[in-house]
Scaffold this active site. Structure first.
Site, PDB file in Angstrom:
ATOM      1  N   ASN A 192       0.812  -1.234   0.000  1.00 43.54           N
ATOM      2  CA  ASN A 192       0.000   0.000   0.000  1.00 43.54           C
ATOM      3  C   ASN A 192       0.840   1.276   0.000  1.00 43.54           C
ATOM      4  O   ASN A 192       0.425   2.307   0.529  1.00 43.54           O
ATOM      5  CB  ASN A 192      -0.964   0.025   1.198  1.00 43.54           C
ATOM      6  CG  ASN A 192      -1.877  -1.176   1.180  1.00 43.54           C
ATOM      7  OD1 ASN A 192      -2.378  -1.545   0.115  1.00 43.54           O
ATOM      8  ND2 ASN A 192      -2.056  -1.814   2.323  1.00 43.54           N
ATOM      9  N   ARG A 193       2.043   1.179  -0.551  1.00 44.73           N
ATOM     10  CA  ARG A 193       2.943   2.358  -0.631  1.00 44.73           C
ATOM     11  C   ARG A 193       3.332   2.905   0.747  1.00 44.73           C
ATOM     12  O   ARG A 193       3.746   4.056   0.863  1.00 44.73           O
ATOM     13  CB  ARG A 193       2.322   3.476  -1.494  1.00 44.73           C
ATOM     14  CG  ARG A 193       1.978   3.047  -2.913  1.00 44.73           C
ATOM     15  CD  ARG A 193       3.242   2.669  -3.678  1.00 44.73           C
ATOM     16  NE  ARG A 193       2.996   2.290  -5.053  1.00 44.73           N
ATOM     17  CZ  ARG A 193       3.063   1.035  -5.520  1.00 44.73           C
ATOM     18  NH1 ARG A 193       3.356   0.025  -4.707  1.00 44.73           N
ATOM     19  NH2 ARG A 193       2.882   0.781  -6.794  1.00 44.73           N
ATOM     20  N   MET A 194       3.143   2.082   1.787  1.00 45.03           N
ATOM     21  CA  MET A 194       3.512   2.513   3.145  1.00 45.03           C
ATOM     22  C   MET A 194       4.929   2.005   3.440  1.00 45.03           C
ATOM     23  O   MET A 194       5.165   1.221   4.372  1.00 45.03           O
ATOM     24  CB  MET A 194       2.500   1.979   4.165  1.00 45.03           C
ATOM     25  CG  MET A 194       1.123   2.607   4.011  1.00 45.03           C
ATOM     26  SD  MET A 194       1.145   4.380   4.352  1.00 45.03           S
ATOM     27  CE  MET A 194       1.107   4.314   6.139  1.00 45.03           C
TER      28      MET A 194
END
Ligand SMILES: Cc1cc2nc3c(=O)[nH]c(=O)nc-3n(C[C@H](O)[C@H](O)[C@H](O)COP(=O)(O)O)c2cc1C
Length: 215
Positions: A192-194
């Site tokens: 999640n692009r985290m």
């Protein structure tokens, strides 16, 4: 031309970079990651790194060079001191090197100062190179224009003849630089692009300040 790459998408799920994995000295984390990419991930030329310099024309320029050694002091690569990058470093020794190891979903970005290494160290490395690479270093005025491929091959032949069965001396214009890091950022892809981003910055007392950055 209109090529839309918007649906190129990948979820990064292989690893994490948590506080417990973060030593006080970033060179130790570099060593750990390098060992892992060398031994557990099928990465070809994991020592290939992008070197950015600020050119005499004021533009940054990136190119790939090979990391040949690293110590607590820094990162060593070899090149032609009179090349475009050599001239850029003469004028401004601030450089950036970076690694992207895609199958490990990892990136490392290192800012630092480049310095020429001692001549005897460059001599030692030059001697260890295969003859063909030694002759190639002699034959190439790296980054200079040459009229065609034949002229380049003829230059190599000239040196092959000159040094047939003789020891090949290291040209003075060829040698190593060490990049002494002032900042190192470790990026580990997460879902999640985290992503995890841990940044080390060298302080005046030579300790490293460590921060987590937002992805
Ligand atoms: C995988 C790879 C490894 C390379 N390794 C080196 C190297 O160790 N030293 C070097 O001078 N050039 C190396 N090159 C070539 C450089 O990318 C670059 O073309 C050359 O150094 C000239 O750059 P400059 O004109 O900006 O100085 C490598 C290129 C690739 C793709």
């Amino acid at each position: 031309m209109d090529n839309d790459l918007g649906n190129y998408r990948k979820s990064y799920e292989k690893n994490a970079l948590l506080k417990k994995d973060v030593p006080e000295n970033p060179l130790e984390l570099f060593q750990k990651w390098f060992y892992e990419i060398d031994n557990h991930f099928a990465i070809d030329e994991g020592n290939a790194m992008t070197l950015s310099t600020i050119g005499l024309d004021g533009y940054p320029k990136n190119r790939v060079v090979l990391l040949k050694k690293y110590t607590y002091e820094g990162f060593i690569f070899y090149t032609n001191y009179e090349s475009e990058k050599g001239k850029a470093i003469d004028e401004n020794s601030n450089v950036c090197i970076s690694f992207f190891w895609h199958s490990a979903e990892r990136q490392i970005i290192i800012k630092g100062k480049a310095e020429k290494i001692a001549e005897n160290l460059s001599d030692g490395y030059f001697e260890s190179r295969p003859t063909g690479s030694q002759l190639g270093a002699l034959a190439s005025n790296q980054s200079e224009i040459i009229e065609d491929r034949k002229a380049l091959d003829d230059k190599l032949k000239k040196f092959e003849k000159k040094y047939d069965n003789k020891e090949i001396p290291r040209p003075k214009y060829w040698g190593g630089y060490i990049v002494k890091p002032t900042e190192m950022e470790f990026w580990q892809g997460r879902p999640n692009r985290m992503h995890d981003r841990i940044r080390y910055q060298l302080q005046e007392d030579y300790n490293w300040k460590i921060d987590r950055l937002q992805p």
